[in-house]
Scaffold this motif. Structure first.
Motif, short mmCIF file in Angstrom:
data_model
loop_
_atom_site.label_atom_id
_atom_site.label_comp_id
_atom_site.label_asym_id
_atom_site.label_seq_id
_atom_site.Cartn_x
_atom_site.Cartn_y
_atom_site.Cartn_z
N SER A 21 -8.23 -4.90 1.89
CA SER A 21 -7.49 -3.91 2.35
C SER A 21 -5.91 -4.04 2.83
CB SER A 21 -8.03 -3.13 3.97
OG SER A 21 -7.77 -4.30 4.90
N LYS A 22 -5.52 -5.23 2.78
CA LYS A 22 -4.07 -5.68 2.97
C LYS A 22 -3.58 -5.41 1.51
CE LYS A 22 -3.28 -9.19 5.49
NZ LYS A 22 -2.93 -10.78 5.70
N LEU A 23 -4.28 -5.95 0.47
CA LEU A 23 -3.59 -5.86 -0.80
C LEU A 23 -3.70 -4.56 -1.43
CD1 LEU A 23 -3.04 -7.49 -3.70
CD2 LEU A 23 -5.29 -7.35 -4.08
N ALA A 24 -4.73 -3.84 -1.25
CA ALA A 24 -4.80 -2.22 -1.49
C ALA A 24 -3.82 -1.33 -0.90
CB ALA A 24 -6.44 -1.72 -1.36
N LEU A 25 -3.66 -1.79 0.40
CA LEU A 25 -2.90 -0.63 1.23
C LEU A 25 -1.19 -1.18 0.88
CD1 LEU A 25 -4.53 -0.50 4.67
CD2 LEU A 25 -4.23 1.28 3.08
N SER A 26 -0.97 -2.30 0.64
CA SER A 26 0.33 -2.77 0.29
C SER A 26 0.78 -2.33 -0.92
CB SER A 26 0.56 -4.47 0.18
OG SER A 26 0.04 -4.97 1.51
N ALA A 27 -0.20 -2.30 -1.83
CA ALA A 27 0.14 -1.80 -3.41
C ALA A 27 0.43 -0.25 -3.03
CB ALA A 27 -0.90 -2.20 -4.11
N LEU A 28 -0.49 0.15 -2.18
CA LEU A 28 -0.43 1.98 -2.34
C LEU A 28 1.09 2.28 -1.46
CD1 LEU A 28 -1.67 4.64 -2.39
CD2 LEU A 28 -2.56 4.27 0.01
N PHE A 29 1.39 1.50 -0.38
CA PHE A 29 2.54 1.83 0.21
C PHE A 29 3.71 1.52 -0.71
CE2 PHE A 29 0.19 1.51 4.41
CZ PHE A 29 0.39 2.99 4.61
N VAL A 39 4.75 -2.36 3.65
CA VAL A 39 3.86 -3.59 3.78
C VAL A 39 3.59 -3.87 5.27
CG1 VAL A 39 4.06 -5.83 3.07
CG2 VAL A 39 4.62 -4.26 1.41
N VAL A 40 4.46 -3.91 6.10
CA VAL A 40 4.16 -4.32 7.44
C VAL A 40 3.04 -3.35 7.94
CG1 VAL A 40 5.07 -4.46 9.63
CG2 VAL A 40 6.33 -5.32 7.77
N ILE A 41 3.20 -2.25 7.83
CA ILE A 41 2.17 -1.17 8.23
C ILE A 41 0.98 -1.40 7.67
CG2 ILE A 41 1.36 1.29 8.04
CD1 ILE A 41 4.46 2.19 8.33
N ALA A 42 0.97 -1.89 6.10
CA ALA A 42 -0.52 -1.96 5.47
C ALA A 42 -1.11 -3.35 6.01
CB ALA A 42 -0.06 -2.48 4.00
N ASN A 43 -0.08 -4.51 6.58
CA ASN A 43 -0.69 -5.64 7.13
C ASN A 43 -1.23 -5.18 8.59
OD1 ASN A 43 -0.18 -8.33 6.15
ND2 ASN A 43 1.41 -7.16 5.32
N LEU A 44 -0.86 -4.37 9.28
CA LEU A 44 -1.29 -4.03 10.78
C LEU A 44 -2.71 -3.12 10.62
CD1 LEU A 44 1.82 -3.10 12.65
CD2 LEU A 44 0.75 -4.91 12.74
N LEU A 45 -2.43 -2.40 9.48
CA LEU A 45 -3.65 -1.44 9.11
C LEU A 45 -4.97 -2.57 8.92
CD1 LEU A 45 -2.42 1.84 7.58
CD2 LEU A 45 -3.28 1.69 9.85
N SER A 46 -4.72 -3.51 7.94
CA SER A 46 -5.74 -4.36 7.48
C SER A 46 -6.20 -5.14 8.50
CB SER A 46 -5.17 -5.16 6.39
OG SER A 46 -4.25 -6.15 6.86
N VAL A 47 -5.56 -5.48 9.72
CA VAL A 47 -6.24 -6.37 10.93
C VAL A 47 -6.96 -5.16 11.53
CG1 VAL A 47 -5.44 -7.10 12.98
CG2 VAL A 47 -4.15 -7.81 11.16
N VAL A 48 -6.53 -3.79 11.57
CA VAL A 48 -7.35 -2.89 12.45
C VAL A 48 -8.85 -2.89 11.74
CG1 VAL A 48 -7.74 -0.37 13.01
CG2 VAL A 48 -5.36 -1.62 13.52
N ILE A 49 -8.51 -2.77 10.36
CA ILE A 49 -9.93 -2.53 9.39
C ILE A 49 -10.84 -3.60 9.67
CG2 ILE A 49 -10.70 -2.51 7.05
CD1 ILE A 49 -8.38 -0.62 6.48
N ALA A 50 -10.20 -4.94 9.60
CA ALA A 50 -11.12 -5.95 9.79
C ALA A 50 -11.73 -6.16 11.26
CB ALA A 50 -10.33 -7.17 9.77
N VAL A 51 -11.10 -5.48 12.37
CA VAL A 51 -11.66 -5.65 13.65
C VAL A 51 -12.80 -4.66 13.69
CG1 VAL A 51 -11.20 -4.67 16.09
CG2 VAL A 51 -9.57 -6.41 14.88
#
Length: 185
Positions: A21-29, A39-51
């Motif tokens: 999700s970090k890769l996909a969301l970073s690319a999307l953003f 990219v920072v938001i993508a990283n935060l969202l990827s942690v939420v997804i993992a949790v």
């Protein structure tokens, strides 16, 4: 899930869920033009997804473990949450601490400096990932042996784990040391 020896779920949530999700969301953003903030938001969202994935897998593992022979045994979810919540906050804190260097560089530098630093850091830390991978596999075993006071087996496991970390890390270290210039270039 790790304590119940179900390592695949940690791989699904942390390695596939978070990193994918970090890769996909970073690319999307980035495609949407959000830049570094995206990219920072993508990283935060990827942690939420993992949790969220981890919580789903934990509930799945506990519900399967709770049913034995048709009988459903009640797990003390409150006790489990009281035990796990401080560990979760500790993990989030450590993760943030490990990113503070890049965040500070982003504030005082520019995006290309952050990118170069991030790549150099990842190259330098590549060998340490062996330690993390083996630690993830052996941590539940170590805890189990310690709780059952099987110190002799724990010592043997420690020796074996240390040997494996050395065997797998040494070639990586040699390649990084010999080819440091071209790799970092």
């Amino acid at each position: 899930t790790q304590g119940m020896h179900r390592m695949q779920y940690q791989g699904y949530s942390r390695d596939l869920g978070e990193q994918g999700s970090k890769l996909a969301l970073s690319a999307l953003f980035l495609i949407l033009g959000a830049g570094l903030a995206g990219v920072v938001i993508a990283n935060l969202l990827s942690v939420v997804i993992a949790v969220l994935l981890s919580m789903i897998f934990a509930i799945l593992v506990l519900s399967r473990a709770g049913s034995a022979g048709g009988e459903v045994e009640r797990y003390p979810y409150g006790d489990l949450l009281k035990y796990s919540l401080p560990l979760a906050f500790s993990t989030v804190f450590v993760t943030l601490l490990m990113q503070v260097d890049k965040l500070l560089l982003g504030v005082i530098g520019n995006e290309s400096q952050v990118a170069l630093y991030g790549v150099a850091l990842n190259v330098a830390m590549f060998g340490a990932r062996i330690d993390v991978a083996l630690g993830t596999v052996f941590s539940p075993m170590i805890s189990d042996l310690w709780n059952r006071q099987r110190v002799d087996e724990l010592q043997e496991l420690f020796k074996t784990t240390t040997r494996w970390i050395f065997i797998f890390s040494w070639p990586i270290f040699l390649v990084l040391a010999i080819f440091a210039g071209p790799l970092l270039g």
